[in-house]
Design an enzyme around this catalytic site. Sequence first.
Site, PDB file in Angstrom:
ATOM      1  N   HIS A 282       0.896  -1.279   0.010  1.00 52.17           N
ATOM      2  CA  HIS A 282      -0.053   0.193   0.088  1.00 52.17           C
ATOM      3  C   HIS A 282       0.878   1.223   0.012  1.00 52.17           C
ATOM      4  O   HIS A 282       0.706   2.173  -0.769  1.00 52.17           O
ATOM      5  CB  HIS A 282      -0.926  -0.315   1.156  1.00 52.17           C
ATOM      6  CG  HIS A 282      -1.871   1.123   1.150  1.00 52.17           C
ATOM      7  ND1 HIS A 282      -2.300   1.464   2.627  1.00 52.17           N
ATOM      8  CD2 HIS A 282      -2.112   2.245   0.652  1.00 52.17           C
ATOM      9  CE1 HIS A 282      -3.047   2.822   2.461  1.00 52.17           C
ATOM     10  NE2 HIS A 282      -2.958   2.969   1.213  1.00 52.17           N
TER      11      HIS A 282
ATOM     12  N   GLU B 115       2.346   1.629  -3.329  1.00 49.56           N
ATOM     13  CA  GLU B 115       1.610   2.348  -4.206  1.00 49.56           C
ATOM     14  C   GLU B 115       1.612   3.954  -4.236  1.00 49.56           C
ATOM     15  O   GLU B 115       1.425   4.867  -4.917  1.00 49.56           O
ATOM     16  CB  GLU B 115       0.050   1.839  -4.041  1.00 49.56           C
ATOM     17  CG  GLU B 115      -1.070   2.391  -5.069  1.00 49.56           C
ATOM     18  CD  GLU B 115      -2.482   2.568  -4.256  1.00 49.56           C
ATOM     19  OE1 GLU B 115      -2.860   1.531  -3.749  1.00 49.56           O
ATOM     20  OE2 GLU B 115      -2.981   3.511  -4.509  1.00 49.56           O
ATOM     21  N   HIS B 116       1.310   4.643  -2.689  1.00 52.80           N
ATOM     22  CA  HIS B 116       1.573   5.881  -2.731  1.00 52.80           C
ATOM     23  C   HIS B 116       2.627   6.534  -3.248  1.00 52.80           C
ATOM     24  O   HIS B 116       2.723   7.443  -4.004  1.00 52.80           O
ATOM     25  CB  HIS B 116       1.613   6.425  -1.136  1.00 52.80           C
ATOM     26  CG  HIS B 116       0.075   6.232  -0.587  1.00 52.80           C
ATOM     27  ND1 HIS B 116      -0.535   7.184   0.039  1.00 52.80           N
ATOM     28  CD2 HIS B 116      -0.756   5.184  -0.491  1.00 52.80           C
ATOM     29  CE1 HIS B 116      -1.726   6.762   0.394  1.00 52.80           C
ATOM     30  NE2 HIS B 116      -2.169   5.997   0.139  1.00 52.80           N
TER      31      HIS B 116
ATOM     32  N   GLU C  16      -4.182   7.090   7.648  1.00 50.29           N
ATOM     33  CA  GLU C  16      -5.157   6.474   6.712  1.00 50.29           C
ATOM     34  C   GLU C  16      -5.680   5.133   7.578  1.00 50.29           C
ATOM     35  O   GLU C  16      -6.860   4.928   7.508  1.00 50.29           O
ATOM     36  CB  GLU C  16      -4.733   6.291   5.276  1.00 50.29           C
ATOM     37  CG  GLU C  16      -5.971   5.684   4.367  1.00 50.29           C
ATOM     38  CD  GLU C  16      -5.243   5.401   2.994  1.00 50.29           C
ATOM     39  OE1 GLU C  16      -4.261   6.036   2.531  1.00 50.29           O
ATOM     40  OE2 GLU C  16      -5.683   4.404   2.135  1.00 50.29           O
TER      41      GLU C  16
HETATM   42 ZN   LIG Z   1      -3.913   4.881   0.708  1.00 48.89          ZN
END
Ligand SMILES: [Zn+2]
Length: 973
Positions: free
Chosen positions: A74, A77-78, A175
Amino acid sequence: MTTAEPLPAAPQAGTRLGRYTVERTADLPEMQGTLVLLRHENGARHAHVIRDDENSAFGVTFPTVPRDSTGVAHILEHLVLMGSQKYPVRDPFFAMIPRSLNTFMNAMTAADWTTYPFSTRNEKDYFNLLGVYLDATFFPLMRYESFRQDGHRFEFATPDDPTTELKLQGVVYNEMKGAMATPGSVLHRAFGKALYPDLTYANNSGGAPGDIPSLTHQDLKNFHAAHYHPSNAYFFTYGKLPLERILAVIEEHVMGHFTASELDVSIPDQPPFPAPRRETVTYPSSDVERGAQVAVGWKLGLSSDADANLRWSVLSDVLLGNPAAPLTRPLIDSGLGSALTDVSGYRDSYREGAFAAGLKGLPAGKADEVEALVLDTLRAIVHDGIDPELVASSLHQFELSQKEVSNARFPFALGVMFRLLGPWMSGGDPVSGLRLDAQMERLRADLSGNARLFEDLIQRELLDNPHRVTLELAPDPDLAARAEADEQALVKRLSAEFTDEDRARIVQESLRLKEVQAEPYDPSTLPTLALEDVPTSVPRVAYGKEDAGRGVVGRAAQPTGGLTYVDVQVKLPEVPADLLDTLPLYAFAVTRGGAANLDYLALARRIEAVTGGVSASVGLGTTPDDLNTLRLNVTFAGKALARNGDALVGVLRDIIAQPRFTAERLEQLLKQRLAGMKAGVVSQGHMYARRLAAAQVSPAGALGERFDGLTALNTLKGIVEGGGLDALLERLNRLRDLILQGTPALLVTATPDDVTLDVTPLTALFTGTAEPHHPVITPGARTPQARTTDSPVAFNAVAWQAVPYTHPDSPALMVLATLLRSEYLLKELREKGGAYGGFATYDPREGVFAMLSYRDPHVRRTYEIFRDARAFLNTDLGQRELTEAILSASTALDPLTSPDTIGRMRFYGDLAGYTPDVLETYKARLLATTHDDLRRVMDEWLTPERAAYALVAGRDPNEDTRELGLTFDVQGI
Ligand SMILES: [Zn+2]
C-alpha cells in the site's frame, strides 16, 4: 461507436512482434472483440483486446503478496505516484489530471495485487498517459522524504522543538488508523484472516498501525525491485489503437532496461480445518445496542475454476440476491438484525473462494443465534428444494449483465480488464472471464441433468464442510482509548534508546520534509494536451420522434448488445405545496413497494425475473435562459433483455399506475432512508452545507434543499419519529393521481430490430388535461446558517446565484471554479489549513457557484480564504494555469457516453433546450476564456453582497466568526 475505418486485424498465434510472441488469439463474440495474448522474452504477459470503442484503456498489474502487515504494498502504491525518473515532480498523477482528457485514472491495492489503470478517448492523451504510467511504475524515485511523508515518521508536536511530545505521523499510517476504526474494513480484513490463517490474506495488506513503523525505506525499495518487474507484470491494453505501436513504446521505455527474473508469488492451498471455528474481533464504537455483526463463512474450491465460479455466483444470487430470496428473507424476518452483514455472498478474490451469510445491526453476543439461523435455513432450503424459477431469474441476470455495454458507472474497457485479470493471475484460463456463454451453456446442461445441483452444492460445500468460521464483529466502547494508549506505548518503546543526536536528527528531517513540501511546483516536464485537442463539436445522435396522445415518444437505435432501455419522464402539473416535499419519498418508495396484484416481495421477484432493474427519480432543472423558470418531473426507468421488452413495459405500467404502499413496508423503507441520510451528514457534510447556502439565493437551490437537504432530513425524521404514516400514505396516493395527470416523454433505446417496442400501455395511462407547470419558489432570507452535529470537524460553504446557461459569462464561471479549486483552495485549505478537501463548483444548469471545505478544522480562517479568492486572481497566474483550468472544465462538459446513455442525453437535452447548437456555443466560449474574463465575472457576480453562507460543524461558530461580520443562525441537526 461505429466508424468508417476498419478495426486493426488480430495477429495470428506464433507471430513475433519485436521480442513479443503472440501465444493465442480468441474471438469475444459477446462483446464483438478479439483477445490477443502475448508473452515477452523476459516473461512479461500482455493481453490486448481489439474492440470498436473510442475509449482506449491501459492497465499494468503486479501480483503483490505481502508477508507481513507493515503495509508495504500500500505504501509503495502511494510512493509510485510521487515522482519518477523522467517526471521528477511531486505528484505526477494529480498533475496529469488537468493536462489530460482522461476518462479514468487510478491506482488500487488489493490483498494480493496492485493495479494502475487509465482510459481516454484521445490518441495523443493515450500515449502521454502511457509514458507517465510506465515511468511511474517501473522507475519511481521512492524518495526518502516521500517515504517519511506518506509512510511513517517520528515528529515532535512542535517539529523544531525536541522537548515537545514525540508522535508517529504519515499519510498511510493515519489512513489505516482511520480504516481500522471503520466496521466494514475491520470485518473484511478479519474475514480473510479467519478463513485463511496460514496465507497472505492473514496479513493486513493496507498496513496495521502497530506494524507500519517497522517498515524501512530499504524494505520498500526491495519490495519494488522484486515485484514491479516485467517478469511479474500483467499488461492490459484495449481499443482500436495499433498494438505494434503500443508494444514499441513499452519495449523502449521499460523492457530494454530489465532482464528476466524469477519471483515466486504463488499462494499455496490453505490447510483445511478439521472442525468449524469461532472468532471475535472488535472495533471502536459505543453502539453496543446495534453495532455488532455476525458472519458465517466457508472456504470453497479454487476460484480459478471457471465453472465452479459461475455456479457459486449464481447460487449466491439465488440465496441472497433480493429481499425475497430464500436465505435473505428468514434472516431479516428474524428481527435479530436490520440488514445482511458487510461480507455477505460469494467472493472469488481469494485464491480459494469464500461464501458468507449473516446479519448486522445486532447487539453483541448473538453469534450462536445467527449461526443456528443460517445453518437451519440452509438445511430447510436443501430439504424443501430451491424454486427453479429463482434459478432461472438469476441466470437471466447473468445473461443481461454480460451483454450490457455501458460506461454509465465505470468505463466498460476497465470492466473487461477486471473480468480478465481474476482467472489470468490465478493461473486459470484468461478467456473464461470474457466468454461466459460457454460456461452458461454447461451450467444449463448440468442443471437439466441434475435438478438438485444447487441443493447438493449447499449440502456438500457448506453444511458438510468443516472449514467454517463464525465471525463476530463487536463494538468496544473502550477500544479508541486503548488504541491511543497502545500508540503511546509503541512510541515509548521505539524511542526508548533515543540519544540527543537521534532527537536532533528527527528535528532536522522534519525541517527537511517541510522544505521539500515547499519547493516550487513545476509540472513542465510532464506531457500535456493543448486547447486544440479538445473536441469542439457535440455528437449529434439520430433518434426518431413521434407524438403519442398528449406526450411524445423518442426512439434511439443503438448497439446496446441486445438490451432495451425504457425511460418515462413525466412533466408534472401544478403540485400542491403539501405534496411537493413528499415527491422524493414517492420516488424512493414507488419501486420498492408492491404494484397491481403483487406485494413488495412478489414485485421484487418479478423485477428480478424479467428486468435488469427499475428506478424512479425526481428531476429538477431550469431552462437554458432563465434561472427562475423551474422544470419539475418524475422519471421512471428500466432495462431488460430485448425479449422481455413487453414485460418491462408491463412492470413500469403497474408501478406508475397501481403502486401499492402499505404502512408496514413504508416504515421499513423510511427507516432505511433516514439511516442513509444521517450517515451522509458526516460523510457528505459539504454537500449539505452547499444546499443550505444555495437555498438562500436560488429558486432551484431552495427546492433542492427541500428535496435532498437537511430540511428533507428533518421532514423525514418528523415522519419516522412522530408517526404521521397515515397522512403520508394519503399524500403518496394523491401524488400517484397527480403524476397520471402529467405530460409524458418516453424514450426507447435498443438495437434497430428492437427499438420499435410497443409502449402504448404506458402512453395510454396519461389521460389528464393539466398543462406542465413551472413551480414558483422564492429563496429563503439571506441569513448565514449553521447546523451542529456530532462532528470534530466543519464543512463550510459560500454560494452565489450567477447566470443562466446561455449567458455569455457562464463558461468563464465554470473555468473560474476549476482554477480556484486546483490552484488556490486545494493549497490554502488542504495543504496549509489541514482540511481534507477544498473545492469550488459551478453547476451551469443550476447557475449556482460555490466554494466549499471538507472535514475542515477551521471556520473563520476558511471564510477568510474564500473572501480572498478575488485577490488571488490578481497574482501572476500564467497560461499553464488557465489552459489546465479550461481543459478540466471541458472534460466535465463532455462525459464518457455509451449506447445506453447517448440517446437519452440527446433526446431529453433537446426537449429541455440544451441542443447541440447551444452546447457547441458554450464550448466555443469556454475555450476562448481569458484571465480578464475570470476577474470580470468574479467582480460582476461573486460579490460579498450577493453571497450566502452555511456550514455544518460540531459547535456554534459565532464566537469564532464574529470579527468577520458573520453571525450564523445556529440549529442542531
Ligand atoms: Zn492509501
